[in-house]
Write a protein that holds these residues in place. Structure first.
Motif, mmCIF file in Angstrom:
data_model
loop_
_atom_site.group_PDB
_atom_site.id
_atom_site.type_symbol
_atom_site.label_atom_id
_atom_site.label_comp_id
_atom_site.label_asym_id
_atom_site.label_seq_id
_atom_site.Cartn_x
_atom_site.Cartn_y
_atom_site.Cartn_z
ATOM 1 N N GLU A 1 9.363 -4.692 -9.532
ATOM 2 C CA GLU A 1 8.602 -3.375 -10.385
ATOM 3 C C GLU A 1 7.176 -3.610 -10.190
ATOM 4 O O GLU A 1 6.221 -2.681 -10.159
ATOM 5 N N GLU A 2 6.600 -5.017 -10.540
ATOM 6 C CA GLU A 2 5.422 -5.259 -10.504
ATOM 7 C C GLU A 2 4.622 -4.821 -9.071
ATOM 8 O O GLU A 2 3.648 -4.517 -8.891
ATOM 9 N N ALA A 3 5.534 -5.439 -7.995
ATOM 10 C CA ALA A 3 4.974 -5.051 -6.635
ATOM 11 C C ALA A 3 4.895 -3.722 -6.139
ATOM 12 O O ALA A 3 3.829 -3.366 -5.754
ATOM 13 N N GLN A 4 5.865 -2.916 -6.873
ATOM 14 C CA GLN A 4 5.704 -1.440 -6.395
ATOM 15 C C GLN A 4 4.516 -0.889 -7.398
ATOM 16 O O GLN A 4 3.764 -0.069 -6.497
ATOM 17 N N ARG A 5 4.259 -1.323 -8.604
ATOM 18 C CA ARG A 5 3.111 -0.906 -9.295
ATOM 19 C C ARG A 5 1.994 -1.304 -8.819
ATOM 20 O O ARG A 5 1.128 -0.562 -8.886
ATOM 21 N N ASN A 6 1.857 -2.604 -8.347
ATOM 22 C CA ASN A 6 0.260 -2.974 -7.697
ATOM 23 C C ASN A 6 -0.006 -2.604 -6.317
ATOM 24 O O ASN A 6 -1.125 -2.921 -6.062
ATOM 25 N N LEU B 1 0.722 -1.291 4.112
ATOM 26 C CA LEU B 1 1.299 -2.677 4.387
ATOM 27 C C LEU B 1 1.880 -3.371 3.270
ATOM 28 O O LEU B 1 3.059 -3.927 2.929
ATOM 29 N N GLU B 2 1.250 -3.307 1.831
ATOM 30 C CA GLU B 2 2.017 -3.993 0.603
ATOM 31 C C GLU B 2 3.257 -3.160 0.178
ATOM 32 O O GLU B 2 3.983 -4.088 -0.009
ATOM 33 N N TYR B 3 3.138 -1.909 0.437
ATOM 34 C CA TYR B 3 4.468 -1.178 0.137
ATOM 35 C C TYR B 3 5.545 -1.715 1.108
ATOM 36 O O TYR B 3 6.781 -2.022 1.060
ATOM 37 N N LEU B 4 5.335 -1.589 2.434
ATOM 38 C CA LEU B 4 6.169 -2.301 3.530
ATOM 39 C C LEU B 4 6.822 -3.516 2.905
ATOM 40 O O LEU B 4 8.038 -3.628 3.359
ATOM 41 N N ILE B 5 5.995 -4.348 2.818
ATOM 42 C CA ILE B 5 6.351 -5.658 2.512
ATOM 43 C C ILE B 5 7.417 -5.565 1.218
ATOM 44 O O ILE B 5 8.344 -6.360 1.328
ATOM 45 N N ARG C 1 9.066 -3.173 0.315
ATOM 46 C CA ARG C 1 10.444 -2.633 0.496
ATOM 47 C C ARG C 1 11.340 -3.607 1.384
ATOM 48 O O ARG C 1 12.373 -3.727 1.217
ATOM 49 N N GLU C 2 10.641 -4.440 2.351
ATOM 50 C CA GLU C 2 11.397 -5.432 3.166
ATOM 51 C C GLU C 2 11.928 -6.403 2.227
ATOM 52 O O GLU C 2 13.133 -6.533 2.161
ATOM 53 N N ARG C 3 11.320 -6.994 0.878
ATOM 54 C CA ARG C 3 11.801 -7.740 0.296
ATOM 55 C C ARG C 3 12.901 -7.263 -0.639
ATOM 56 O O ARG C 3 14.004 -7.845 -0.904
ATOM 57 N N ALA C 4 12.803 -5.915 -0.911
ATOM 58 C CA ALA C 4 13.732 -5.302 -2.001
ATOM 59 C C ALA C 4 14.943 -5.083 -1.093
ATOM 60 O O ALA C 4 16.012 -5.616 -1.637
ATOM 61 N N SER C 5 14.908 -4.772 0.079
ATOM 62 C CA SER C 5 16.096 -4.429 1.016
ATOM 63 C C SER C 5 16.957 -5.760 1.184
ATOM 64 O O SER C 5 18.071 -5.810 1.066
ATOM 65 N N ALA C 6 16.175 -6.755 1.511
ATOM 66 C CA ALA C 6 16.532 -8.198 1.803
ATOM 67 C C ALA C 6 17.437 -8.635 0.555
ATOM 68 O O ALA C 6 18.615 -9.074 0.766
#
Ligand code: HEM
Length: 586
Positions: free
Chosen positions: A317-322, A327-331, A333-338
């Protein structure tokens, strides 16, 4: 007697053997010929001379290239020459299969938007991009889980939140830097034109770098160029010399990382012009100059990824909000998908590197060249520029009265149909990617003709129907969905003219409105494989266009040297963009 029979039998069996060998050789030759020589589909027009040549239409395409310095108008020229909206050509040496060229706007739209289950991403783009970016979604077939995964990874970058909150302010800031640069150059050039092609290109590059990774002002190419231009002892041009003579400013070299991105972007052009695109690109990328560029790009991406991972907040949640950059979005999304699939995130996977680079490439070359063409149209074609400025003044009376800069808020919130119309007409007219391809994934038909599975179809956006009068088609032959299409043809007498008014209508309250469906325009392709970055491109072009026309008057260069030469790289770009500027807002 017995001996005679025996010898006759021996002779006939020898003859039989010879006959078998001759027939086998004949069959083999026919099979090889069938495989290697052009084998036209019945009833579909083609160039007769191509049929008897191993290289089919390639010699014709090459001599066109030699004559005009470009290839992409050759495609529409074949439909005109054979007087048919659909023709077949043979462009792959030693491959007898035809490629179809389609110039009918209604059928093109129908196939891209409605019949995409029958036609998937074609070889043209895969061959061109595949050697450099094997794991970018442009090279992946649509109905695969891999394509879905890549789209999911990239989806945040075109969502309104990221576009409005991050992209728009960056576009605005970088455009203001471009205005400052041109204001400085205009004083020095003192009434003479100068070439702005690289300035536009660098500003677009700053924008895409800023939204991908974040870009400090001191790293902006435009700001560096402005400082260099002011620091250099550029003598003010004399008014005594020919005012049409271009003033030559020096262009600051890019830093090694920027140059590597530009060199690799340019290298993709061989994928669109070579008869063996994939192999040609692959070889180039493994030769010293580009091999070095690949290394620089990989190191840059690694450094950026490591920086983004180090800042990644612990919760999704924090990662998406911040997230503040692509690139920050991609990273995130990769963590969320993993996490979802119970694996370790792979931030240094090939797919993240390739998607990032695809975003960088797609995001600057296309938009900057569309803008460069657009500025030249506005400068030279009497009417639209003046009208756009007056519409902007009507929309922003306060800013006009105060003779001040437009704010980002003003530009993004305003409803100026004529601004949308000019933008759309620039895109229709410049059409920087005039040919895109699909491949038939099953046996099917187009305009009543059988198209075998595996056939490559090239959709042509710079000829009949789009920039030239539509070629006649028997409506009965159209697909059912195409028959229902409401898109009308452009009028034959003005289809080839730059006319923003064509996109305007009046609503039932008598207000002027912009209508994107007024007529054919496929500059972004269409359907599930249409341009991924279309929303960003529209936003960028709209903001830059409004600021440029508000701040400057672009003077005509008709009577002077305006070669309108072009270069073909990934996109069709002007060879130079000479502009004579008068500053309106200091
Ligand atoms: C004026 C600007 C632009 C033009 C004229 C343009 C045009 C196109 C065209 C014609 C295609 C092929 C569509 C098809 O096959 O149907 C395409 C695909 C693509 N574009 Fe753009 N584009 C522009 C801006 C951008 C931007 C800003 C980005 C990214 C930041 C971008 C990223 C892509 C990608 C990733 C694809 C491949 C889509 C896929 O294979 O599914 N483009 N673009």
């Amino acid at each position: 007697m017995e001996r005679l029979v025996k010898s006759a039998l021996e002779e006939s069996s020898l003859l039989l053997k010879v006959a078998v060998v001759v027939i086998a050789a004949g069959l083999l030759f026919a099979a090889v010929r069938q495989r290697l020589y052009p084998q036209p589909l019945p009833w579909l027009p083609y160039n007769q001379e191509a049929k008897g040549r191993l290289f089919g239409d390639l010699p014709s395409l090459m001599s066109w290239h030699k004559k005009y310095g470009e290839q992409r108008k050759w495609y529409q020229a074949q439909c005109l020459k054979l007087n048919s909206p659909m023709v077949q050509v043979f462009l792959h040496p030693f491959d007898g299969k035809p490629s179809i060229l389609l110039c009918d706007h209604r059928e093109i739209r129908d196939i891209l938007m409605k019949r995409y289950k029958e036609f998937d991403r074609g070889n043209r783009e895969q061959n061109a991009f595949g050697a450099l970016l094997p794991q970018q979604f442009l090279s992946i077939q649509t109905p695969t889980p891999k394509f879905k995964f890549h789209k999911e990874l990239m989806k945040d970058l075109m969502l309104p939140g990221f576009l409005n909150d991050v992209n728009a302010p960056e576009i605005y800031r970088k455009s203001i830097a471009l205005l400052d640069l041109w204001k400085a150059k205009t004083i020095i050039a003192n009434g003479r034109p100068f070439d702005v092609k690289w300035d536009i290109h660098k500003a677009a590059f700053d924008i895409i770098m800023a939204v991908s990774f974040g870009l400090k002002d001191e790293d902006s190419c435009t700001i560096k160029q402005l400082r260099a231009t002011l620091a250099e002892d550029n003598p003010r041009a004399s008014r005594q010399v020919d005012l049409n003579e271009p003033y030559k400013f020096s262009s600051l070299a890019m830093d090694p990382e920027g140059q590597a991105v530009l060199d690799l972007t340019e290298s993709i052009s061989v994928g669109f012009s070579s008869p063996i695109p994939y192999i040609h690109s692959w070889i180039l990328l493994h030769m010293p100059p580009l091999r070095n560029a690949v290394q620089v790009k990989e190191q840059m991406t690694r450094r950026q990824i490591d920086g983004a991972v180090a800042k990644l907040p612990p919760t999704d949640e924090e990662a998406q909000r911040n997230a503040k950059t692509g690139l920050e979005y991609l990273i995130f999304r990769e963590r969320a998908s993993a996490r979802k699939s119970g694996r370790e995130p792979n931030y240094h996977s090939r797919y993240i590197y390739d998607e990032l680079f695809g975003y960088l490439i797609g995001g600057h070359d296309t938009t900057s060249n569309s803008l460069a063409w657009g500025l030249m149209y506005l400068a030279d074609i009497e009417g639209p520029q003046k009208k756009l400025r007056s519409k902007l003044k009507e929309a922003f009376p306060e800013a006009a009265r105060e003779k001040r800069q437009l704010t980002l808020d003003e530009i993004t919130k305003a409803n100026v149909p004529y601004l949308e119309a000019v933008n759309e007409e620039i895109l229709r007219f410049s059409v920087v990617i005039p040919v895109v391809s699909r491949k038939a994934v099953c046996d099917t038909t187009i305009l009543g003709h059988a198209i075998p599975k595996g056939t490559e179809v090239e959709f042509v956006f710079n000829g009949p129907g789009f920039l030239k009068p539509q070629l006649p088609v028997n409506n009965e032959l159209r697909s059912e969905t195409s028959k229902l299409s409401k898109i009308r043809d452009w009028a034959r007498d003005d289809v080839d003219q730059f006319l923003p008014e064509r996109w305007l209508d009046t609503d039932h309250n008598g207000n002027e409105v912009f209508d994107a469906l007024k007529g054919p325009m496929m500059t972004f392709g269409g359907g599930p494989r249409g341009c991924y970055g279309k929303r960003l491109a529209y936003m960028e072009m709209r903001i830059i266009l409004a600021l440029l026309v508000w701040n400057f008057e672009f003077l005509p260069m008709k009577s002077q040297r305006r070669p309108f030469g072009l270069l073909e790289n990934i996109t069709v770009e002007p060879s130079e963009c000479l502009i004579k500027i008068k500053t309106l807002i200091q």
